[in-house]
Write an enzyme that holds these catalytic residues in place. Structure first.
Site, PDB file in Angstrom:
ATOM      1  N   TYR A  65      -4.610   1.290  15.913  1.00 17.92           N
ATOM      2  CA  TYR A  65      -3.350   1.478  16.655  1.00 17.92           C
ATOM      3  C   TYR A  65      -3.663   1.311  18.267  1.00 17.92           C
ATOM      4  O   TYR A  65      -3.063   0.542  18.758  1.00 17.92           O
ATOM      5  CB  TYR A  65      -2.757   2.810  16.506  1.00 17.92           C
ATOM      6  CG  TYR A  65      -2.135   2.873  15.168  1.00 17.92           C
ATOM      7  CD1 TYR A  65      -0.707   2.508  15.031  1.00 17.92           C
ATOM      8  CD2 TYR A  65      -2.889   3.277  13.922  1.00 17.92           C
ATOM      9  CE1 TYR A  65      -0.168   2.469  13.534  1.00 17.92           C
ATOM     10  CE2 TYR A  65      -2.243   3.427  12.778  1.00 17.92           C
ATOM     11  CZ  TYR A  65      -0.687   2.913  12.620  1.00 17.92           C
ATOM     12  OH  TYR A  65      -0.473   3.213  11.464  1.00 17.92           O
TER      13      TYR A  65
ATOM     14  N   GLU B  15      -7.523   8.283   6.580  1.00 22.88           N
ATOM     15  CA  GLU B  15      -7.704   8.987   7.818  1.00 22.88           C
ATOM     16  C   GLU B  15      -8.317  10.258   7.644  1.00 22.88           C
ATOM     17  O   GLU B  15      -7.618  11.224   8.182  1.00 22.88           O
ATOM     18  CB  GLU B  15      -6.558   8.780   8.783  1.00 22.88           C
ATOM     19  CG  GLU B  15      -5.924   7.341   9.005  1.00 22.88           C
ATOM     20  CD  GLU B  15      -4.586   7.253   9.764  1.00 22.88           C
ATOM     21  OE1 GLU B  15      -4.191   8.370  10.179  1.00 22.88           O
ATOM     22  OE2 GLU B  15      -4.324   6.165  10.197  1.00 22.88           O
TER      23      GLU B  15
ATOM     24  N   GLU C 214      -3.783  -0.338   8.219  1.00 18.46           N
ATOM     25  CA  GLU C 214      -2.700   0.319   8.958  1.00 18.46           C
ATOM     26  C   GLU C 214      -2.754  -0.650  10.151  1.00 18.46           C
ATOM     27  O   GLU C 214      -3.751  -0.537  10.943  1.00 18.46           O
ATOM     28  CB  GLU C 214      -2.566   1.559   9.084  1.00 18.46           C
ATOM     29  CG  GLU C 214      -2.042   2.452   7.962  1.00 18.46           C
ATOM     30  CD  GLU C 214      -1.718   3.902   8.178  1.00 18.46           C
ATOM     31  OE1 GLU C 214      -1.649   4.083   9.538  1.00 18.46           O
ATOM     32  OE2 GLU C 214      -2.086   4.831   7.283  1.00 18.46           O
TER      33      GLU C 214
ATOM     34  N   HIS D 294      -2.967  10.755   0.933  1.00 18.55           N
ATOM     35  CA  HIS D 294      -2.512  10.798   2.578  1.00 18.55           C
ATOM     36  C   HIS D 294      -2.014  12.023   2.920  1.00 18.55           C
ATOM     37  O   HIS D 294      -0.662  12.116   3.172  1.00 18.55           O
ATOM     38  CB  HIS D 294      -1.245   9.403   2.284  1.00 18.55           C
ATOM     39  CG  HIS D 294      -1.392   8.994   3.665  1.00 18.55           C
ATOM     40  ND1 HIS D 294      -1.309   7.825   4.123  1.00 18.55           N
ATOM     41  CD2 HIS D 294      -0.918   9.270   4.659  1.00 18.55           C
ATOM     42  CE1 HIS D 294      -0.925   7.377   5.303  1.00 18.55           C
ATOM     43  NE2 HIS D 294      -0.682   8.406   5.792  1.00 18.55           N
TER      44      HIS D 294
ATOM     45  N   ASN E   5      -7.438   1.330   9.857  1.00 15.91           N
ATOM     46  CA  ASN E   5      -6.306   1.812  10.656  1.00 15.91           C
ATOM     47  C   ASN E   5      -6.550   1.528  12.215  1.00 15.91           C
ATOM     48  O   ASN E   5      -7.256   2.395  12.516  1.00 15.91           O
ATOM     49  CB  ASN E   5      -5.728   2.999  10.123  1.00 15.91           C
ATOM     50  CG  ASN E   5      -5.459   3.040   8.697  1.00 15.91           C
ATOM     51  OD1 ASN E   5      -5.716   2.107   7.672  1.00 15.91           O
ATOM     52  ND2 ASN E   5      -4.967   4.108   8.370  1.00 15.91           N
TER      53      ASN E   5
ATOM     54  N   ARG F  86       0.713  -1.249   0.122  1.00 16.03           N
ATOM     55  CA  ARG F  86       0.128   0.051  -0.013  1.00 16.03           C
ATOM     56  C   ARG F  86       0.832   1.354   0.025  1.00 16.03           C
ATOM     57  O   ARG F  86       1.783   1.502   0.939  1.00 16.03           O
ATOM     58  CB  ARG F  86      -0.945  -0.145   1.312  1.00 16.03           C
ATOM     59  CG  ARG F  86      -1.655   1.163   1.411  1.00 16.03           C
ATOM     60  CD  ARG F  86      -2.602   1.182   2.477  1.00 16.03           C
ATOM     61  NE  ARG F  86      -3.395   2.448   2.621  1.00 16.03           N
ATOM     62  CZ  ARG F  86      -3.681   3.152   3.512  1.00 16.03           C
ATOM     63  NH1 ARG F  86      -2.971   2.652   4.844  1.00 16.03           N
ATOM     64  NH2 ARG F  86      -4.079   4.457   3.514  1.00 16.03           N
TER      65      ARG F  86
HETATM   66  O1  IFM Z   1       2.530   7.627  10.128  1.00 12.67           O
HETATM   67  C1  IFM Z   1       1.239   7.541  10.532  1.00 12.67           C
HETATM   68  C2  IFM Z   1       0.369   7.297   9.152  1.00 12.67           C
HETATM   69  O2  IFM Z   1       0.736   8.370   8.245  1.00 12.67           O
HETATM   70  C3  IFM Z   1      -1.019   7.438   9.404  1.00 12.67           C
HETATM   71  N1  IFM Z   1      -1.597   6.766  10.425  1.00 12.67           N
HETATM   72  C4  IFM Z   1      -0.764   6.447  11.491  1.00 12.67           C
HETATM   73  C5  IFM Z   1       0.571   6.026  11.338  1.00 12.67           C
HETATM   74  C6  IFM Z   1       1.142   6.386  12.756  1.00 12.67           C
HETATM   75  O3  IFM Z   1       1.138   7.614  13.692  1.00 12.67           O
END
Ligand code: IFM
Length: 454
Positions: A305, A177, A363, A132, A303, A88
């Protein structure tokens, strides 16, 4: 407890996943390409923002980054050797259009064409993200995403890219995002363009979603066999307590963080409770906009985290709610809670709430403070465990019926981490920014042995 102190987690196996599951890594243009002023690329909002003192912690910018613009063959060799079957990437709009109404820049188009050929030659299925975060600065000078004209400019960009790459690129992500584009960039202000106005931020969010909705049929017209989607950054939410005030605050935060994007994308419009709460700050929505945004897509990119804990916070703009720092829990070097279980919770919720069709983890990754030892090795145990544990959870979410079809680790390479500059590393591959040497970390080696089933 840090992740590094944890006992070795049980290792998931590739054979636990479907044989046609996609295994990738993700990157983005501004974070890795460098070549800031090469082949006709013009200034982006991130060049301007990074040049403003105090905006990026180490005073750095993306003008060289990983020099991927020139070193991509080596980077794709790393991806191929790791055993990836997908990759990606994002396309830098400032490489393609240098002015409003101009012609696409052939050198920019050629670069991405070479890039795509390079992926295909190495067995990496290209997944292109159109936006992005690197908006051309000349568009920001005219108001950026707060102006409806930017939607038209985006459509020209999407048109140029899909015409040029559509014979080889079949997977398209319109935006990465939108929350970050809108809220971090235009309300919280610690990302480019650095605005701090809530109404502007919501207008930006609306135009970003509208540009997505209008781009989907255009992409399909140019690439009839395209699979098109959007990638959202999402968090499972927890209330700070069971007190009604905290529960209500979590509900409000959820309305903006999750439903503000997912509801209109699924034909439900913007959440009424939030519209009532924000009053005047509501965006201008023209007739037909919500229908356009609700266009059917082929997949949803998620995405993930970390989870967020929300407390009632009267006076805390915009919704009298705030995200608390994690308490005594395991965190990464970003201070983000490590919660593999959060990934499963989030996926199950999305599936129950929206049934969006195929889901791809577009992500997922972690930041740790890496060091290169005397033998040139990077023992990033924390990141390796993070990856292993999230894949194990993903396996169980799939077993519970969530239709996840692929996983993209963030990120193939260490890179420019926005307002954190080069102080934060997320890569499975270490970059020595002085020499541009690439070295696979132990996390990358683990991913390689997982993918090659060694
Ligand atoms: O680096 C970023 C990415 O550009 C977008 N999502 C989160 C990642 C980590 O912060």
């Amino acid at each position: 407890m840090t992740t590094a102190n944890r006992p070795e987690p049980a290792a998931p196996a590739r054979s636990d996943f479907a044989s046609d599951f996609l295994w990738g890594c993700a990157t983005s243009s501004y974070q890795i390409e460098g070549a800031g002023a090469v082949d006709g690329r013009v200034e982006s909002i991130w060049d301007r923002f990074a040049a403003t003192p105090g905006k990026v912690r180490d005073g750095s910018n993306g003008s060289v980054a990983c020099d991927h613009y020139h070193r991509w063959p080596e980077d794709f060799d790393i991806g191929r050797d790791m055993g990836l079957n997908a990759y990606r990437f994002s396309i830098a709009w400032p490489r393609i259009f240098g002015e409003v109404g101009g012609k696409p820049n052939e050198k920019g188009l050629d670069f991405y064409s070479r890039l795509v050929d390079g992926m295909l030659e190495r067995g990496l299925q290209p997944w292109a993200t159109l936006y992005h975060w690197d908006l051309p600065q000349y568009l920001q000078d005219r108001g950026g995403w707060a102006k409806r004209e930017t939607v038209d400019a985006f459509l020209e960009f999407a048109d140029a890219m899909t015409r040029r790459l559509g014979d080889r690129v079949k997977h398209w992500i319109t935006h990465n995002e939108p929350w970050c584009t809108a809220i971090i960039g235009n309300f919280e202000g610690w990302h480019a363009p650095g605005n701090t106005d809530f109404k502007t931020a919501l207008q930006v969010a609306h135009h970003v979603l509208l540009s997505h909705g209008k781009a989907v049929p255009l992409i399909r017209a140019n690439v009839p066999d395209a699979q098109v989607g959007i990638a959202l950054s999402l968090h499972p939410l927890r209330a700070a307590s069971n007190q009604p005030e905290d529960l209500a605050a979590m509900e409000r935060h959820d309305g903006l963080r999750y439903r503000w994007f997912l509801d209109p994308l699924h034909g439900r419009g913007y959440p009424q409770a939030i519209l009532d709460y924000i009053g005047e700050a509501a965006p201008t929505v023209l007739p037909g906009d919500l229908d356009a945004i609700a266009v059917e897509t082929d997949f949803l990119g998620v995405n993930y985290y970390f989870p967020e804990t929300i407390a009632n916070a009267p006076g805390h703009a915009p919704l009298d709610a705030k995200v608390l720092p994690p308490g005594e829990v395991e965190t990464t070097a970003m201070g983000w809670e490590v919660s593999p279980q959060g990934l499963a919770e989030l996926l199950v919720r999305i599936e129950q709430d929206y049934h969006p069709g195929p889901i791809y983890i577009t992500e997922n990754g972690s930041c740790y403070e890496d060091s290169v030892d005397a033998n040139g090795e990077i023992e990033d145990t924390g990141r390796r465990h993070y990856l292993m544990r999230h894949l194990s959870t993903l396996k169980s979410a799939i077993a519970d019926g969530v239709p996840v079809k692929g996983y993209f680790a963030w990120s193939l390479l260490d890179n420019f981490e926005w307002a954190e500059g080069y102080l934060r590393r997320f890569g499975l591959t270490h970059i020595d920014y002085d020499t541009q040497q690439r070295r696979l970390k132990s996390s990358g080696k683990w991913y390689r042995s997982f993918l090659r089933q060694e």
